[in-house]
Structure formats: structure tokens, C-alpha cells
Scaffold this motif. Sequence first.
Motif, PDB file in Angstrom:
ATOM      1  N   LEU A 205     -11.809   4.349-138.939  1.00 25.42           N
ATOM      2  CA  LEU A 205     -10.544   4.663-138.253  1.00 25.42           C
ATOM      3  C   LEU A 205     -10.499   6.132-137.853  1.00 25.42           C
ATOM      4  CD1 LEU A 205      -8.024   2.605-140.437  1.00 25.42           C
ATOM      5  CD2 LEU A 205      -8.829   2.075-138.121  1.00 25.42           C
ATOM      6  N   LEU A 206     -10.978   7.021-138.721  1.00 25.65           N
ATOM      7  CA  LEU A 206     -10.986   8.443-138.364  1.00 25.65           C
ATOM      8  C   LEU A 206     -11.912   8.715-137.183  1.00 25.65           C
ATOM      9  CD1 LEU A 206     -10.991  10.159-141.894  1.00 25.65           C
ATOM     10  CD2 LEU A 206      -9.202  10.326-140.147  1.00 25.65           C
ATOM     11  N   SER A 207     -13.001   7.969-137.097  1.00 28.40           N
ATOM     12  CA  SER A 207     -13.928   8.125-135.968  1.00 28.40           C
ATOM     13  C   SER A 207     -13.246   7.746-134.654  1.00 28.40           C
ATOM     14  CB  SER A 207     -15.172   7.263-136.198  1.00 28.40           C
ATOM     15  OG  SER A 207     -16.064   7.359-135.101  1.00 28.40           O
ATOM     16  N   ASP A 208     -12.468   6.641-134.708  1.00 28.39           N
ATOM     17  CA  ASP A 208     -11.729   6.237-133.496  1.00 28.39           C
ATOM     18  C   ASP A 208     -10.691   7.286-133.115  1.00 28.39           C
ATOM     19  OD1 ASP A 208     -13.191   3.930-133.304  1.00 28.39           O
ATOM     20  OD2 ASP A 208     -11.686   2.634-134.249  1.00 28.39           O
ATOM     21  N   LEU A 209     -10.034   7.847-134.126  1.00 33.51           N
ATOM     22  CA  LEU A 209      -9.030   8.877-133.853  1.00 33.51           C
ATOM     23  C   LEU A 209      -9.682  10.130-133.262  1.00 33.51           C
ATOM     24  CD1 LEU A 209      -6.770   8.573-137.045  1.00 33.51           C
ATOM     25  CD2 LEU A 209      -6.205   7.817-134.728  1.00 33.51           C
ATOM     26  N   ASP A 210     -10.852  10.479-133.776  1.00 36.27           N
ATOM     27  CA  ASP A 210     -11.572  11.638-133.237  1.00 36.27           C
ATOM     28  C   ASP A 210     -11.989  11.402-131.780  1.00 36.27           C
ATOM     29  OD1 ASP A 210     -11.299  12.998-135.582  1.00 36.27           O
ATOM     30  OD2 ASP A 210     -13.280  12.461-136.363  1.00 36.27           O
ATOM     31  N   ASP A 211     -12.163  10.108-131.407  1.00 34.25           N
ATOM     32  CA  ASP A 211     -12.521   9.769-130.025  1.00 34.25           C
ATOM     33  C   ASP A 211     -11.306   9.745-129.107  1.00 34.25           C
ATOM     34  OD1 ASP A 211     -15.151   9.573-130.721  1.00 34.25           O
ATOM     35  OD2 ASP A 211     -15.113   7.389-131.023  1.00 34.25           O
ATOM     36  N   GLY A 212     -10.124  10.039-129.665  1.00 33.52           N
ATOM     37  CA  GLY A 212      -8.928  10.123-128.848  1.00 33.52           C
ATOM     38  C   GLY A 212      -8.072   8.889-128.830  1.00 33.52           C
ATOM     39  N   LYS A 213      -8.438   7.886-129.625  1.00 32.73           N
ATOM     40  CA  LYS A 213      -7.618   6.671-129.667  1.00 32.73           C
ATOM     41  C   LYS A 213      -6.386   6.898-130.528  1.00 32.73           C
ATOM     42  CE  LYS A 213     -11.244   3.175-129.052  1.00 32.73           C
ATOM     43  NZ  LYS A 213     -11.869   1.974-129.659  1.00 32.73           N
ATOM     44  N   PRO A 214      -5.240   6.410-130.059  1.00 30.72           N
ATOM     45  CA  PRO A 214      -4.051   6.455-130.915  1.00 30.72           C
ATOM     46  C   PRO A 214      -4.273   5.530-132.130  1.00 30.72           C
ATOM     47  CG  PRO A 214      -3.450   6.078-128.631  1.00 30.72           C
ATOM     48  CD  PRO A 214      -4.930   5.887-128.710  1.00 30.72           C
ATOM     49  N   ILE A 215      -3.569   5.786-133.215  1.00 30.71           N
ATOM     50  CA  ILE A 215      -3.744   4.997-134.444  1.00 30.71           C
ATOM     51  C   ILE A 215      -3.419   3.542-134.228  1.00 30.71           C
ATOM     52  CG2 ILE A 215      -1.418   5.603-135.257  1.00 30.71           C
ATOM     53  CD1 ILE A 215      -4.583   4.940-137.402  1.00 30.71           C
ATOM     54  N   GLY A 216      -2.369   3.258-133.426  1.00 29.98           N
ATOM     55  CA  GLY A 216      -2.015   1.861-133.181  1.00 29.98           C
ATOM     56  C   GLY A 216      -3.121   1.132-132.462  1.00 29.98           C
ATOM     57  N   GLU A 217      -3.758   1.806-131.469  1.00 27.78           N
ATOM     58  CA  GLU A 217      -4.860   1.180-130.730  1.00 27.78           C
ATOM     59  C   GLU A 217      -6.084   1.033-131.620  1.00 27.78           C
ATOM     60  OE1 GLU A 217      -7.609   2.064-126.791  1.00 27.78           O
ATOM     61  OE2 GLU A 217      -5.702   3.118-127.045  1.00 27.78           O
ATOM     62  N   ALA A 218      -6.284   2.007-132.456  1.00 32.62           N
ATOM     63  CA  ALA A 218      -7.442   1.945-133.355  1.00 32.62           C
ATOM     64  C   ALA A 218      -7.323   0.757-134.309  1.00 32.62           C
ATOM     65  CB  ALA A 218      -7.576   3.240-134.132  1.00 32.62           C
ATOM     66  N   LEU A 219      -6.085   0.463-134.738  1.00 33.39           N
ATOM     67  CA  LEU A 219      -5.883  -0.658-135.661  1.00 33.39           C
ATOM     68  C   LEU A 219      -5.867  -1.995-134.959  1.00 33.39           C
ATOM     69  CD1 LEU A 219      -3.150   0.710-138.125  1.00 33.39           C
ATOM     70  CD2 LEU A 219      -5.527   0.186-138.658  1.00 33.39           C
ATOM     71  N   HIS A 220      -5.570  -1.992-133.661  1.00 38.76           N
ATOM     72  CA  HIS A 220      -5.460  -3.249-132.924  1.00 38.76           C
ATOM     73  C   HIS A 220      -6.831  -3.942-132.870  1.00 38.76           C
ATOM     74  CE1 HIS A 220      -3.842  -6.188-130.176  1.00 38.76           C
ATOM     75  NE2 HIS A 220      -4.854  -5.951-129.315  1.00 38.76           N
ATOM     76  N   GLY A 221      -6.844  -5.137-133.344  1.00 39.08           N
ATOM     77  CA  GLY A 221      -8.078  -5.912-133.329  1.00 39.08           C
ATOM     78  C   GLY A 221      -9.096  -5.464-134.361  1.00 39.08           C
ATOM     79  N   PHE A 222      -8.647  -4.538-135.235  1.00 41.17           N
ATOM     80  CA  PHE A 222      -9.564  -4.065-136.291  1.00 41.17           C
ATOM     81  C   PHE A 222      -9.630  -5.103-137.407  1.00 41.17           C
ATOM     82  CE2 PHE A 222     -10.605  -1.593-140.088  1.00 41.17           C
ATOM     83  CZ  PHE A 222     -11.726  -0.905-139.658  1.00 41.17           C
TER      84      PHE A 222
END
Length: 430
Positions: free
Chosen positions: A55-72
Motif C-alpha cells: 500500500l505504501l508503494s502505491d501511495l508513493d506512486d501517487g495513488k490516493p489511499i482509496g484507489e490503492a485499496l480498491h480491488g486490493f
Amino acid sequence: MASASKKRLTTLFYLLPIALLWTLVGVFIHSQYQTDKAHKAMELDAQLQVVNQVLLSDLDDGKPIGEALHGFALPLGEIRITLLSKHGKVLFDNMADANTMENHAYRGEVAQALRYGRGHTISRLSATNHIQYFYSATRGKDYVLRSALPYSVSLQETLAANSQNWWFVIGLTLIITIIFLLLLRTVKQRNLHHQRVLEQEQEKVRLKRQLTNNINHELKTPVASIQICLETLINTPQLSQAQQTKIIDRCYQSCQRLRNLLRDLSIITRVEEGKQQMNKEPIYLNALLDDLKAELALYPSDKRLDLNILFPTEVHILANPSLLISIFRNLTENAIAYSEGTAITIALLENTAEECTIAFEDNGNGVPPHHLPHLFDRFYRVDKGRSRQTGGTGLGLAIVKHAVRFHGGNISVANKAEGGLRFVFSLKKK
């Protein structure tokens, strides 16, 4: 009292290794429990750290937390995700309103993550929804991400330490304890046996010393009497024939008493030390008592008592003849010398295949009650002066006791209510 305290101290000394063993086992199990539990917590933390890193990797890539969790796809079931700033402010929580949540900078797992890059707390109650969680936090470039698993039954089982090895250790310790207790029991029995043997040997030494002193005392009287009589005869030749005869008669009586004493001592010694050498043979007890009655009829009138034999059945016994007759003869002579009665009764109380029980009683005066426990002691006399006058050795009843025990029985004595003594003894038939 001192002996009992010594035994308690000895028992405590023997049990000390067992207490120490179980203490060590308890410390070992507790240590293993803590180690195993910590190891499993670290394994669970490692799994949650993977989730945090993704999740932190997705956030570092600029994804919002909600998008990072979506479909996770969360690999460990329903996980609570909390996103925090590096100052501990809650920015996002998938199960609560972040605006209502207090600063988390001082939560254990968050504080560890801010300082060391990662941290976890095994169990803590959530202030938001009051659910117990396992927390795992990871520090990223800009954020701290915390994942948490509800402390459910399945999670408790996952974190529970493996008790299989504990039961093995406890079972092994229990076996060792049982073996040790069995060995301890054997050692205590052996020590107890040695103690009893030692006490018996000490008692034998005491009795032999006492017997030696008693024999020395008993021998002095007849020997001194013989010496005086002989010195009188030697130093006074002018004595009349009647006086010489009287002195010789006294000397003869002393010799007779000395001979009886040596005979009785020989009997007791043979019974005590030569049991294996003393033979037994079949004896018809009724006939033996008939012989005793016939023998008693030959006594002088002043020493003769009526003998009543109450044996309704025949009694056959395997016994040593001389010892068996000594039982009845000594009891009879004791009654003649001391009872002041007129009759003796020998009655068969019980007759089984294994043993017979016999009562021997007289109709005399009996003895004071405080003398009864000592009547079978060697050289014990109720009336010392009278015993010496009758020529008794003081060993008659001691011989009776030893002879009864040689034949596997026991003997007791009591005063009769109507007067006289009553001896009751048993004899094994084989």
C-alpha cells in the motif's frame, strides 16, 4: 521428638531435588511459551508488513489511499487500514471517521515505526470501536501505514504457543519424578531396615549386658553360700554331726539352685540362638499333660496341687518336646511356689487346623497389677525374699515366653476376678 524432626529434615532433603526439577521445568516452559508466542507474533507482523509495504508503494506512486485499496485482495481476511502522517495525525481509516480519531503518535506500534521503520502491538483495545486488535505499522517516505487484525478466536489460535512440546516435557518430568520417588522409597525402606537392624543389635547388646549383670548377681548368692558352708566345715572341725549335716544340706541346696540356674540359662540361650538346630516332632498334647499330672502326683504333699485338664478334643502338634513340656512344667512350678492356691486348671480354649489356644490358671492370690507387665522379664521377682527361699531362678516365666514364641505363639497373663492368675497362650501346630 528429635528423631521425628530428623526424619522430617531427611524427607525434605530427599524431596529437594524434585522441587528443584519442577522449578526448572516451570522456568523452561514459561521461557518457551514467551519465545514461541513472540516468534508467532513476529510471523504475523511480517505478513502484515507485506500488506503495508504494498500500500505504501502505491501511495508513493501517487495513488490516493482509496484507489490503492480498491480491488486490493487482502490476504489475511478483513484488515483495518489506517493511514497517518509522520506526526501521528490520522489521515484515513477504512473502518472509522478519521476526523474523529485522536493523534496516534504515541501508540506503541506507531511510535516504533516512526523510530525504527516498523513496529507492532500484539493486543490492544481500539478506542474507536472497542475491538481488540493486533497492530502492525510501517513507516514510508511520507506516511505511516498501519494494518490491524481483529483479535478473534482464530487469531488467538494462530498466536497461541505450541503446547505439544510442553506436555512432552511435563510427561517426561512426571516419569522422572515417579522413578525418583520409587528410588527414594527403596532407599528409605533400606535405611529404615538398617535402622531397625541397628536398634535390634543395640537392644541385644543392652539385654546381653543386663543379662550378664543379672547372672553375675544371681550366681553370687549360691556361690557365696557354698563358700561359707565349706569354710565353716573346714575351719570348725568340732561341729556336731547334726550341725555338719545342716551345713551340708544348705550347701546342697545352693548347688541345686546353681544347677537350676545354669539349666534355665542354657534353655533360654538355645531358644534365642539355636532355633534352626532345635528339632520338632509330632506330639500328642493330651498324653503330655497326662504325664504332667502323673508327675505332679509324686510331689510332696506340701507342694502338690490338684490338676484339672479340660481338653475335650485330641490335640496333635509339631513341637520341640523339651520346650513344650517346659511351658507347662514352669507354669506349674510357678503356681506351686507362689500362688498359695489348691488347684490348677489347664483348658483348651480353641483348636483349629493352624493353632491351638490354651488357658493355664490357678485359684491362688494372684499378684499386684503393677507386677503383671514384668512377670516374663528375666530375674524379675514379685517377692524377692520368698523367691530365693523357694529356690526359684527367676527365669521360669521367661523360658515360658521364649518357648511359646519358638512355637509361633503369644502369651498373656491377667489376674482372675475370683483370685489367682490366668495365663493364655497359643501354639502353632506346624
